[in-house]
Design an enzyme around this catalytic site. Structure first.
Site, PDB file in Angstrom:
ATOM      1  N   GLN A  11      40.939  13.557 -62.148  1.00 33.25           N
ATOM      2  CA  GLN A  11      41.460  12.193 -62.163  1.00 33.25           C
ATOM      3  C   GLN A  11      42.074  11.798 -63.507  1.00 33.25           C
ATOM      4  O   GLN A  11      43.191  11.279 -63.558  1.00 33.25           O
ATOM      5  CB  GLN A  11      40.332  11.210 -61.812  1.00 33.25           C
ATOM      6  CG  GLN A  11      39.816  11.347 -60.396  1.00 33.25           C
ATOM      7  CD  GLN A  11      38.943  10.185 -60.026  1.00 33.25           C
ATOM      8  OE1 GLN A  11      39.418   9.104 -59.671  1.00 33.25           O
ATOM      9  NE2 GLN A  11      37.629  10.377 -60.130  1.00 33.25           N
ATOM     10  N   THR A  68      31.176  17.446 -63.473  1.00 35.62           N
ATOM     11  CA  THR A  68      30.922  16.077 -63.042  1.00 35.62           C
ATOM     12  C   THR A  68      30.202  15.978 -61.700  1.00 35.62           C
ATOM     13  O   THR A  68      30.001  14.877 -61.190  1.00 35.62           O
ATOM     14  CB  THR A  68      32.238  15.288 -62.947  1.00 35.62           C
ATOM     15  OG1 THR A  68      33.118  15.959 -62.041  1.00 35.62           O
ATOM     16  CG2 THR A  68      32.896  15.163 -64.316  1.00 35.62           C
ATOM     17  N   THR A 107      29.900   9.155 -70.450  1.00 34.20           N
ATOM     18  CA  THR A 107      29.502   8.514 -69.200  1.00 34.20           C
ATOM     19  C   THR A 107      28.387   7.484 -69.364  1.00 34.20           C
ATOM     20  O   THR A 107      27.598   7.543 -70.319  1.00 34.20           O
ATOM     21  CB  THR A 107      29.020   9.599 -68.204  1.00 34.20           C
ATOM     22  OG1 THR A 107      28.535   8.998 -66.999  1.00 34.20           O
ATOM     23  CG2 THR A 107      27.893  10.421 -68.801  1.00 34.20           C
ATOM     24  N   ASP A 108      28.303   6.582 -68.389  1.00 31.91           N
ATOM     25  CA  ASP A 108      27.197   5.640 -68.296  1.00 31.91           C
ATOM     26  C   ASP A 108      25.874   6.322 -68.008  1.00 31.91           C
ATOM     27  O   ASP A 108      24.796   5.755 -68.241  1.00 31.91           O
ATOM     28  CB  ASP A 108      27.480   4.616 -67.192  1.00 31.91           C
ATOM     29  CG  ASP A 108      27.732   5.280 -65.841  1.00 31.91           C
ATOM     30  OD1 ASP A 108      28.637   6.130 -65.767  1.00 31.91           O
ATOM     31  OD2 ASP A 108      27.036   4.951 -64.862  1.00 31.91           O
ATOM     32  N   TYR A 131      22.925  15.906 -65.389  1.00 29.88           N
ATOM     33  CA  TYR A 131      24.293  15.524 -65.758  1.00 29.88           C
ATOM     34  C   TYR A 131      24.280  14.603 -66.974  1.00 29.88           C
ATOM     35  O   TYR A 131      24.978  14.852 -67.968  1.00 29.88           O
ATOM     36  CB  TYR A 131      24.986  14.843 -64.582  1.00 29.88           C
ATOM     37  CG  TYR A 131      26.306  14.214 -64.951  1.00 29.88           C
ATOM     38  CD1 TYR A 131      27.404  14.997 -65.292  1.00 29.88           C
ATOM     39  CD2 TYR A 131      26.456  12.819 -64.968  1.00 29.88           C
ATOM     40  CE1 TYR A 131      28.618  14.411 -65.655  1.00 29.88           C
ATOM     41  CE2 TYR A 131      27.660  12.235 -65.317  1.00 29.88           C
ATOM     42  CZ  TYR A 131      28.739  13.030 -65.661  1.00 29.88           C
ATOM     43  OH  TYR A 131      29.925  12.450 -66.017  1.00 29.88           O
ATOM     44  N   TRP A 156      32.107   4.878 -63.008  1.00 31.80           N
ATOM     45  CA  TRP A 156      32.611   4.548 -61.671  1.00 31.80           C
ATOM     46  C   TRP A 156      34.137   4.723 -61.595  1.00 31.80           C
ATOM     47  O   TRP A 156      34.873   3.818 -61.201  1.00 31.80           O
ATOM     48  CB  TRP A 156      32.204   3.121 -61.297  1.00 31.80           C
ATOM     49  CG  TRP A 156      30.737   2.943 -61.091  1.00 31.80           C
ATOM     50  CD1 TRP A 156      29.722   3.654 -61.647  1.00 31.80           C
ATOM     51  CD2 TRP A 156      30.107   1.943 -60.261  1.00 31.80           C
ATOM     52  NE1 TRP A 156      28.503   3.181 -61.220  1.00 31.80           N
ATOM     53  CE2 TRP A 156      28.704   2.138 -60.377  1.00 31.80           C
ATOM     54  CE3 TRP A 156      30.599   0.927 -59.453  1.00 31.80           C
ATOM     55  CZ2 TRP A 156      27.784   1.336 -59.695  1.00 31.80           C
ATOM     56  CZ3 TRP A 156      29.669   0.125 -58.787  1.00 31.80           C
ATOM     57  CH2 TRP A 156      28.287   0.334 -58.899  1.00 31.80           C
TER      58      TRP A 156
END
Length: 304
Positions: A11, A68, A107-108, A131, A156
């Site tokens: 992405q 991911t 990442t969160d 992860y 997200w």
């Protein structure tokens, strides 16, 4: 500026390639087999980056390469750490040797999700699974490399490209009247297109300005917050408005949708530091999500 973005055709990589020319940047993606972070070879990573742009090398690097697959990481811990931790360190050390700025995407999931308020950059971390632990180790490796780097934690992510929540919802709606979606996890939906703009802006600031405040850890998500069920309802409403697939949302709990890896209940990230220091504030997620939904519906790209 010549920006090398690491990773396969995911992405963020594809979003950077699309948005780069609009920001007057030449973006080249470097991924397997030319750059394989799972191997754990610093010299191979350095050589691959040096070879970019017909051997001229990059002016800046964005490290988007990552393992991911959150659930699969629970049984692929060695591979997840090889790519997300050791591989991130290799890219950071290569950037330091090349004397070029680096933006590393995190990442969160480095947080436990137990906090009531949105997380700020200085909050204590506490990943709940492999992860998140591997990505947190990657942050440590990037900062330890001693280069000119910033870390962008995001969450997200969706886009017109690759596998993501918007595509999944549209595809499910083609064959179902009702879709069950988790309603007790909350986060900040983020367009990869907007994240690409943010990453390129930050890396340009680091290249052009010596201010230490421009370096370090930042949160970078869409503005606003939602549950997964909220996002699904927005997708279906926007799709229905242009004649695309839609369904009703059945709101369920996390317990009703068990997964191999635990998800943070609270994935909301406070992005005030990014706005104050880099002047970057992403649009409201509803607007960005509508743009992506419209693009996917009109192209029927969600079917592939």
């Amino acid at each position: 500026m010549k920006i090398a973005v690491t990773g396969g055709p995911g992405q963020l990589v594809l979003s950077m390639r699309e948005r780069g020319p609009d920001m007057m940047h030449d973006v080249v993606a470097i991924g397997p087999p030319d750059l394989d972070l799972a191997i754990g070879d610093d010299e191979a990573v350095f050589a691959a980056l040096c070879a970019s742009f017909d051997g001229a090398g990059p002016d800046a690097i964005v490290n988007a390469a990552a393992h991911t697959a959150v659930d699969r990481a629970e049984t692929e811990a060695e591979l997840a750490f090889a790519i997300n931790a050791h591989g991130a360190g290799s890219v950071a050390r290569a950037a330091a040797r090349l004397k070029v700025p680096l933006v590393h995407i995190s990442t969160d999931y480095v947080f436990s999700g137990d906090k009531v308020e949105p997380y700020i950059e200085d909050d204590a971390t506490g990943p709940m699974g492999v992860y998140g632990a591997s990505k947190l180790a990657g942050e440590t490796a990037v900062l330890a490399a001693g280069g000119d780097a910033a870390i962008l934690r995001t969450a997200w992510v969706y886009s017109p490209f690759g596998a993501n929540f918007v595509k999944t919802m549209l595809r499910l709606a083609t064959g179902r009247d009702v879709v069950s979606v988790v309603a007790d996890q909350f986060g900040c939906p983020t367009s990869a297109l907007e994240l690409a703009d943010a990453a390129m802006t930050v890396v340009a600031h680091i290249r052009d300005r010596a201010d230490p405040a421009l370096r370090g850890v930042f949160h970078a998500t869409g503005t606003g917050e939602a549950s997964w069920a909220d996002v699904a309802e927005a997708i279906f409403a926007d799709s229905a408005a242009i004649g695309g697939p839609f369904a009703s949302v059945r709101r369920i709990t996390t317990a009703e949708y068990p997964t191999a890896a635990q998800r943070p209940v609270n994935s909301r990230l406070n992005c005030e530091r990014l706005a104050a220091i880099h002047g970057v504030e992403m649009p409201d997620w509803r607007l960005s999500c509508r743009e992506v939904t419209t693009r996917l519906v009109r192209s029927a790209a969600f079917l592939t």
